[in-house]
Scaffold this motif. Structure first.
Motif, PDB file in Angstrom:
ATOM      1  N   THR A 101      13.759  -7.915 -12.548  1.00 59.68           N
ATOM      2  CA  THR A 101      13.056  -8.716 -11.985  1.00 59.68           C
ATOM      3  C   THR A 101      12.399  -8.261 -10.633  1.00 59.68           C
ATOM      4  O   THR A 101      11.154  -8.297 -10.082  1.00 59.68           O
ATOM      5  CB  THR A 101      13.471 -10.090 -11.691  1.00 59.68           C
ATOM      6  N   GLU A 102      13.519  -7.755  -9.654  1.00 62.47           N
ATOM      7  CA  GLU A 102      12.639  -7.213  -8.526  1.00 62.47           C
ATOM      8  C   GLU A 102      11.899  -5.840  -8.591  1.00 62.47           C
ATOM      9  O   GLU A 102      10.987  -5.938  -7.986  1.00 62.47           O
ATOM     10  CB  GLU A 102      13.927  -6.734  -7.474  1.00 62.47           C
ATOM     11  N   LEU A 103      12.137  -4.926  -9.542  1.00 67.33           N
ATOM     12  CA  LEU A 103      11.319  -3.962  -9.679  1.00 67.33           C
ATOM     13  C   LEU A 103      10.042  -4.658 -10.311  1.00 67.33           C
ATOM     14  O   LEU A 103       9.075  -3.880  -9.620  1.00 67.33           O
ATOM     15  CB  LEU A 103      12.064  -2.962 -10.841  1.00 67.33           C
ATOM     16  N   LYS A 104       9.878  -5.499 -11.207  1.00 69.03           N
ATOM     17  CA  LYS A 104       8.556  -5.743 -11.446  1.00 69.03           C
ATOM     18  C   LYS A 104       7.808  -6.578 -10.379  1.00 69.03           C
ATOM     19  O   LYS A 104       6.581  -6.304 -10.358  1.00 69.03           O
ATOM     20  CB  LYS A 104       8.871  -6.899 -12.823  1.00 69.03           C
ATOM     21  N   HIS A 105       8.532  -7.330  -9.362  1.00 68.64           N
ATOM     22  CA  HIS A 105       7.737  -7.793  -8.351  1.00 68.64           C
ATOM     23  C   HIS A 105       7.310  -6.598  -7.643  1.00 68.64           C
ATOM     24  O   HIS A 105       6.242  -6.627  -6.971  1.00 68.64           O
ATOM     25  CB  HIS A 105       8.810  -8.539  -7.779  1.00 68.64           C
ATOM     26  N   LYS A 106       8.047  -5.679  -7.276  1.00 63.16           N
ATOM     27  CA  LYS A 106       7.622  -4.425  -6.475  1.00 63.16           C
ATOM     28  C   LYS A 106       6.434  -3.713  -7.200  1.00 63.16           C
ATOM     29  O   LYS A 106       5.364  -3.330  -6.559  1.00 63.16           O
ATOM     30  CB  LYS A 106       8.515  -3.283  -6.258  1.00 63.16           C
ATOM     31  N   GLN A 107       6.413  -3.675  -8.486  1.00 64.44           N
ATOM     32  CA  GLN A 107       5.386  -2.897  -9.130  1.00 64.44           C
ATOM     33  C   GLN A 107       4.084  -3.800  -8.914  1.00 64.44           C
ATOM     34  O   GLN A 107       2.832  -3.388  -8.865  1.00 64.44           O
ATOM     35  CB  GLN A 107       5.761  -2.876 -10.672  1.00 64.44           C
ATOM     36  N   GLN A 108       4.123  -5.114  -8.981  1.00 67.51           N
ATOM     37  CA  GLN A 108       2.930  -6.031  -8.944  1.00 67.51           C
ATOM     38  C   GLN A 108       2.492  -6.044  -7.585  1.00 67.51           C
ATOM     39  O   GLN A 108       1.264  -6.091  -7.692  1.00 67.51           O
ATOM     40  CB  GLN A 108       3.351  -7.515  -9.315  1.00 67.51           C
ATOM     41  N   GLN A 109       3.218  -5.807  -6.427  1.00 63.09           N
ATOM     42  CA  GLN A 109       2.935  -5.706  -5.197  1.00 63.09           C
ATOM     43  C   GLN A 109       2.245  -4.283  -4.959  1.00 63.09           C
ATOM     44  O   GLN A 109       1.048  -4.183  -4.523  1.00 63.09           O
ATOM     45  CB  GLN A 109       4.176  -5.644  -4.078  1.00 63.09           C
ATOM     46  N   MET A 110       2.755  -3.357  -5.660  1.00 64.34           N
ATOM     47  CA  MET A 110       1.932  -2.022  -5.489  1.00 64.34           C
ATOM     48  C   MET A 110       0.770  -2.123  -6.204  1.00 64.34           C
ATOM     49  O   MET A 110      -0.432  -1.404  -5.565  1.00 64.34           O
ATOM     50  CB  MET A 110       3.010  -0.899  -6.379  1.00 64.34           C
ATOM     51  N   LEU A 111       0.675  -2.732  -7.414  1.00 67.33           N
ATOM     52  CA  LEU A 111      -0.917  -2.728  -7.992  1.00 67.33           C
ATOM     53  C   LEU A 111      -1.530  -3.544  -7.115  1.00 67.33           C
ATOM     54  O   LEU A 111      -2.895  -3.190  -7.150  1.00 67.33           O
ATOM     55  CB  LEU A 111      -0.539  -3.380  -9.532  1.00 67.33           C
ATOM     56  N   GLU A 112      -1.314  -4.584  -6.507  1.00 70.22           N
ATOM     57  CA  GLU A 112      -2.251  -5.304  -5.757  1.00 70.22           C
ATOM     58  C   GLU A 112      -2.739  -4.631  -4.614  1.00 70.22           C
ATOM     59  O   GLU A 112      -4.058  -4.651  -4.012  1.00 70.22           O
ATOM     60  CB  GLU A 112      -1.715  -6.683  -5.521  1.00 70.22           C
ATOM     61  N   TYR A 113      -1.879  -3.761  -3.950  1.00 70.15           N
ATOM     62  CA  TYR A 113      -2.111  -3.150  -2.883  1.00 70.15           C
ATOM     63  C   TYR A 113      -3.312  -2.020  -3.245  1.00 70.15           C
ATOM     64  O   TYR A 113      -4.156  -1.776  -2.400  1.00 70.15           O
ATOM     65  CB  TYR A 113      -0.859  -2.585  -2.118  1.00 70.15           C
ATOM     66  N   LEU A 114      -2.848  -1.293  -4.378  1.00 72.52           N
ATOM     67  CA  LEU A 114      -3.703  -0.306  -4.809  1.00 72.52           C
ATOM     68  C   LEU A 114      -5.262  -0.551  -5.014  1.00 72.52           C
ATOM     69  O   LEU A 114      -6.123  -0.074  -4.848  1.00 72.52           O
ATOM     70  CB  LEU A 114      -3.174   0.674  -5.798  1.00 72.52           C
ATOM     71  N   GLN A 115      -5.199  -1.981  -5.700  1.00 73.51           N
ATOM     72  CA  GLN A 115      -6.471  -2.532  -5.981  1.00 73.51           C
ATOM     73  C   GLN A 115      -7.269  -2.927  -4.628  1.00 73.51           C
ATOM     74  O   GLN A 115      -8.504  -2.760  -4.460  1.00 73.51           O
ATOM     75  CB  GLN A 115      -6.088  -3.782  -6.906  1.00 73.51           C
ATOM     76  N   LYS A 116      -6.678  -3.233  -3.585  1.00 71.32           N
ATOM     77  CA  LYS A 116      -7.103  -3.826  -2.665  1.00 71.32           C
ATOM     78  C   LYS A 116      -7.773  -2.855  -1.593  1.00 71.32           C
ATOM     79  O   LYS A 116      -8.727  -3.038  -0.950  1.00 71.32           O
ATOM     80  CB  LYS A 116      -6.051  -4.873  -1.750  1.00 71.32           C
ATOM     81  N   HIS A 117      -6.773  -1.664  -1.702  1.00 65.86           N
ATOM     82  CA  HIS A 117      -7.114  -0.592  -0.576  1.00 65.86           C
ATOM     83  C   HIS A 117      -7.420   0.846  -1.319  1.00 65.86           C
ATOM     84  O   HIS A 117      -7.133   1.604  -0.769  1.00 65.86           O
ATOM     85  CB  HIS A 117      -6.016  -0.474   0.259  1.00 65.86           C
ATOM     86  N   TRP A 118      -8.193   0.543  -2.650  1.00 65.34           N
ATOM     87  CA  TRP A 118      -8.342   1.816  -3.515  1.00 65.34           C
ATOM     88  C   TRP A 118      -9.379   2.714  -2.649  1.00 65.34           C
ATOM     89  O   TRP A 118      -9.188   3.939  -2.647  1.00 65.34           O
ATOM     90  CB  TRP A 118      -9.125   1.482  -4.607  1.00 65.34           C
ATOM     91  N   GLY A 119     -10.565   2.360  -1.668  1.00 65.24           N
ATOM     92  CA  GLY A 119     -11.240   3.248  -0.973  1.00 65.24           C
ATOM     93  C   GLY A 119     -10.189   3.949  -0.069  1.00 65.24           C
ATOM     94  O   GLY A 119     -10.665   4.984   0.206  1.00 65.24           O
TER      95      GLY A 119
END
Length: 194
Positions: A9-27
């Motif tokens: 569960t913690e790993l999936k949460h970290k992965q979701q955070q990573m995905l959101e961060y990459l999407q927000k700051h792709w530039g």
């Protein structure tokens, strides 16, 4: 102690955070990737020069750090560990001076340190790649880690023939791969940005 479900569960949460961060700051990742690729190309074109520049730059950083330790020690003479801080400052200034005065010898030392860096970087990137595994393009990070480990093995296998150019060359290739992986990931997440 955490059980397996909590870890997943913690790993999936970290992965979701990573995905959101990459999407927000792709530039930002795109710009950083391009910058690393340009630095890598420069290092490949003139590897001997880059190797010497790296050693001289590192020498000046160490000299400045030593001067800082010595200044603090001399300014606060009643501070506990005065002699140790002063000794550390003198040691740093001496090592930095040796790198600046004879950068060619420093290149060989730094190449061995970079071999250790490539090995550790490779292990960390491989771990991060597997951590990011459900995300798109996770294999690019994994590939970057495997490449860094490969560089470490090549340097060790051909140490006597590497001369003074291998540090700049491998650093350049590593920067291009890192930059390329960041560009690929950023462009992939740009499409998913909402």
């Amino acid at each position: 102690m955490k059980n397996a479900d909590d870890i997943v569960t913690e790993l999936k949460h970290k992965q979701q955070q990573m995905l959101e961060y990459l999407q927000k700051h792709w530039g930002l990742f795109l710009a950083e990737g391009i910058f690393f690729m340009l630095l890598g190309i420069a290092a490949i074109v003139i590897p001997q020069v880059i190797s010497v520049v790296i050693v001289i730059f590192l020498g000046w950083i160490i000299v400045l750090a030593g001067a800082m330790h010595m200044s603090r020690a001399l300014f606060f003479r009643d501070m506990p560990g005065f002699g140790l801080w002063l000794g550390l400052g003198i040691l740093q200034i001496a090592v930095g001076y040796l790198l600046i005065a004879d950068p060619i010898s420093g290149v060989l030392t730094l190449t061995m340190m970079m071999t250790l860096f490539f090995a550790l970087e490779g292990v960390i990137k491989i771990y991060l790649g597997f951590m990011m595994r459900p995300l798109p393009q996770w294999n690019v990070v994994l590939f970057s880690g495997v490449t860094a480990l490969f560089f470490a093995a090549i340097i060790l296998a051909f140490w006597s023939e590497t001369e003074h150019w291998l540090l700049g060359l491998f650093l350049g290739i590593n920067m291009i791969i890192l930059g390329g992986s960041m560009v690929i990931m950023s462009l992939r997440h740009k499409d998913n940005h909402s």
